[in-house]
Design an enzyme around this catalytic site. Structure first.
Site, PDB file in Angstrom:
ATOM      1  N   ASP A  67       6.352  -1.185   0.829  1.00  0.00           N
ATOM      2  CA  ASP A  67       6.073  -1.804  -0.477  1.00  0.00           C
ATOM      3  C   ASP A  67       5.816  -0.745  -1.548  1.00  0.00           C
ATOM      4  OD1 ASP A  67       3.671  -1.001   0.618  1.00  0.00           O
ATOM      5  OD2 ASP A  67       2.756  -2.974   0.673  1.00  0.00           O
ATOM      6  N   ASN A 136      -7.507 -10.164   3.463  1.00  0.00           N
ATOM      7  CA  ASN A 136      -7.090 -11.572   3.378  1.00  0.00           C
ATOM      8  C   ASN A 136      -5.893 -11.872   4.289  1.00  0.00           C
ATOM      9  OD1 ASN A 136      -5.017 -10.326   2.045  1.00  0.00           O
ATOM     10  ND2 ASN A 136      -5.435 -11.205   0.043  1.00  0.00           N
ATOM     11  N   HIS A 138      -3.064 -10.127   4.455  1.00  0.00           N
ATOM     12  CA  HIS A 138      -1.731  -9.780   3.961  1.00  0.00           C
ATOM     13  C   HIS A 138      -1.109  -8.643   4.763  1.00  0.00           C
ATOM     14  CE1 HIS A 138      -3.526  -6.817   0.805  1.00  0.00           C
ATOM     15  NE2 HIS A 138      -2.843  -6.092   1.646  1.00  0.00           N
ATOM     16  N   GLU A 143       0.979 -11.566   0.062  1.00  0.00           N
ATOM     17  CA  GLU A 143      -0.345 -12.163  -0.062  1.00  0.00           C
ATOM     18  C   GLU A 143      -0.349 -13.578   0.533  1.00  0.00           C
ATOM     19  OE1 GLU A 143      -2.669 -10.288  -0.858  1.00  0.00           O
ATOM     20  OE2 GLU A 143      -2.575  -9.418  -2.854  1.00  0.00           O
TER      21      GLU A 143
HETATM   22  C1  GLP Z   1      -2.346  -2.366   0.845  1.00  0.00           C
HETATM   23  C2  GLP Z   1      -0.957  -2.163   1.434  1.00  0.00           C
HETATM   24  C3  GLP Z   1      -0.861  -2.721   2.838  1.00  0.00           C
HETATM   25  C4  GLP Z   1      -2.035  -2.214   3.665  1.00  0.00           C
HETATM   26  C5  GLP Z   1      -3.327  -2.711   3.071  1.00  0.00           C
HETATM   27  C6  GLP Z   1      -4.569  -2.296   3.848  1.00  0.00           C
HETATM   28  O1  GLP Z   1      -2.508  -3.586   0.222  1.00  0.00           O
HETATM   29  N1  GLP Z   1       0.051  -2.764   0.628  1.00  0.00           N
HETATM   30  O2  GLP Z   1       0.366  -2.327   3.414  1.00  0.00           O
HETATM   31  O3  GLP Z   1      -1.903  -2.650   4.983  1.00  0.00           O
HETATM   32  O4  GLP Z   1      -3.421  -2.200   1.760  1.00  0.00           O
HETATM   33  O5  GLP Z   1      -4.908  -0.997   3.517  1.00  0.00           O
HETATM   34  P1  GLP Z   1      -6.008  -0.116   4.259  1.00  0.00           P
HETATM   35  O6  GLP Z   1      -5.331   0.389   5.488  1.00  0.00           O
HETATM   36  O7  GLP Z   1      -6.332   0.976   3.297  1.00  0.00           O
HETATM   37  O8  GLP Z   1      -7.154  -1.007   4.560  1.00  0.00           O
END
Ligand code: GLP
Length: 262
Positions: A67, A136, A138, A143
Site C-alpha cells: 500500500d 481495527n 485492517h 479498513e
Molecule cells: C499500517 C499499514 C499496515 C500495517 C499496519 C500496522 O496501517 N498500512 O500494512 O499492517 O499499519 O502497523 P504496525 O505494524 O506499525 O502496527
C-alpha cells in the site's frame, strides 16, 4: 490457518524469516508482497542479514509494496516507498526493475491500480504476502467494511488508523487521508500469506480475525478462507485466543499432524 504462538517479537521475526528463506531456496525468483509498519521491520532486518552473510540472493526476487499514502512523493520519509527502500531494498541486490510500488502521486489513479494488478498477474502472482494488522483488523489499508473481493484501489483512512499512524508524522494533520492499497481479493490471491502481530494492543484484532466470524468489519478475518496462511504472533497478541493451547499443541506436533495441515 496455522497459528504460531511465539514467546516474543524476536521469535516472530525468526520464524517468518525462516519461512521466506526456505521458500527462496525452492524458488529463487520469489515474488514477495511486502507490508510496512513497525511489525515487519525485524523480519526485513533478518532478511538483510541473510543477504549480507551470503545465504540469500535477491537478483531474481521480485517485490510488490502492499500500500501507499496518496499525495506523498516517493522520497517523502513517511512514504511506504521510502520505508521499503530504507529498511530492505537498498541493503540487498534486488534489481530496480523487480521492485514495484504503488505511487503516491500517480497520473491516473484507476489506470495505475489496474496496471499494478496486471503486473502481479503477469509475474505469476505473489508467492508470499507479508501482512501486519491494524488495531481495527485492517490488512494493508483495507479498513473495516472494505469489500472482501476488492482489488487495488484508492481508500479513505479511518480516524482510528490516522490516529495510530500519526506517531510517524510531526502532526496528526500531516497524515494523509487517502491511500492506495492492494485489495483484499488481491491479497487473497497470494499463494501463501504470513500475518505478523506483536503486543497486547493487537490482541483484540487477532482474536476477532482467528476466532471470530468472517466479516468485512474485520478484514483480516477473511484469511480464514485462505488455504495457506500462517499467523505468527507473540504471547501478548495471542492473549485473548480461547484455543491457544490447542494451537501450540498443533504447532509442536506439526510433524505428526502434517498430513492434515498441508
Ligand atoms: C499500517 C499499514 C499496515 C500495517 C499496519 C500496522 O496501517 N498500512 O500494512 O499492517 O499499519 O502497523 P504496525 O505494524 O506499525 O502496527
Amino acid at each position: 490457518m496455522e497459528v504460531i504462538i511465539t514467546s516474543n517479537y524476536e521469535e516472530i521475526c525468526e520464524k517468518a524469516t525462516r519461512i521466506i528463506h526456505q521458500a527462496w531456496k525452492r524458488k529463487n525468483n520469489l515474488v514477495l508482497g511486502l507490508a510496512t509498519g513497525k511489525t515487519p521491520l525485524g523480519v526485513y532486518k533478518k532478511i538483510v542479514e541473510l543477504y549480507e552473510n551470503g545465504e540469500m540472493d535477491f537478483s531474481q526476487v521480485v517485490a510488490f509494496t502492499l500500500d501507499e499514502y496518496l499525495g506523498l512523493e516517493e522520497n517523502h520519509p513517511q512514504s511506504f516507498a521510502y520505508y521499503m527502500e530504507k529498511n530492505f531494498y537498498q541493503h540487498t541486490n534486488i534489481k530496480e526493475e523487480n521492485i514495484f510500488r504503488l505511487e503516491g502521486k500517480p497520473e491516473n489513479i484507476k489506470t495505475h491500480c489496474q496496471e499494478y494488478e496486471e503486473k502481479i498477474k503477469n509475474l505469476g502472482g505473489i508467492d508470499i504476502q507479508i501482512l501486519g494488522i491494524g488495531r481495527n483488523g485492517h490488512i494493508g489499508f483495507n479498513e473495516p467494511s472494505s469489500s472482501l473481493a476488492s482489488r487495488t484501489r484508492v481508500k479513505t483512512l479511518t480516524r482510528e488508523t490516522i490516529g495510530d499512524n500519526a506517531r510517524f508524522f510531526k502532526n496528526r494533520e500531516d497524515v494523509p487521508r487517502f491511500c492506495l492499497t492492494m485489495g483484499i481479493g488481491t491479497v487473497m490471491d497470494a499463494k501463501m500469506i504470513i500475518l505478523l502481530a506483536s503486543g497486547k494492543n493487537k490482541s483484540e484484532a487477532v482474536f476477532k480475525s482467528i476466532e471470530g466470524p468472517v466479516t468485512a468489519m474485520v478484514p483480516a478475518s477473511v484469511l480464514q478462507l485462505h488455504p495457506q496462511v500462517k499467523i505468527i504472533i507473540d504471547e501478548e497478541a495471542s492473549s485473548l485466543l480461547t484455543r491457544k493451547e490447542y494451537y501450540k499443541w498443533v504447532y509442536q506436533n506439526k510433524e505428526k499432524v502434517k498430513d492434515f495441515l498441508e
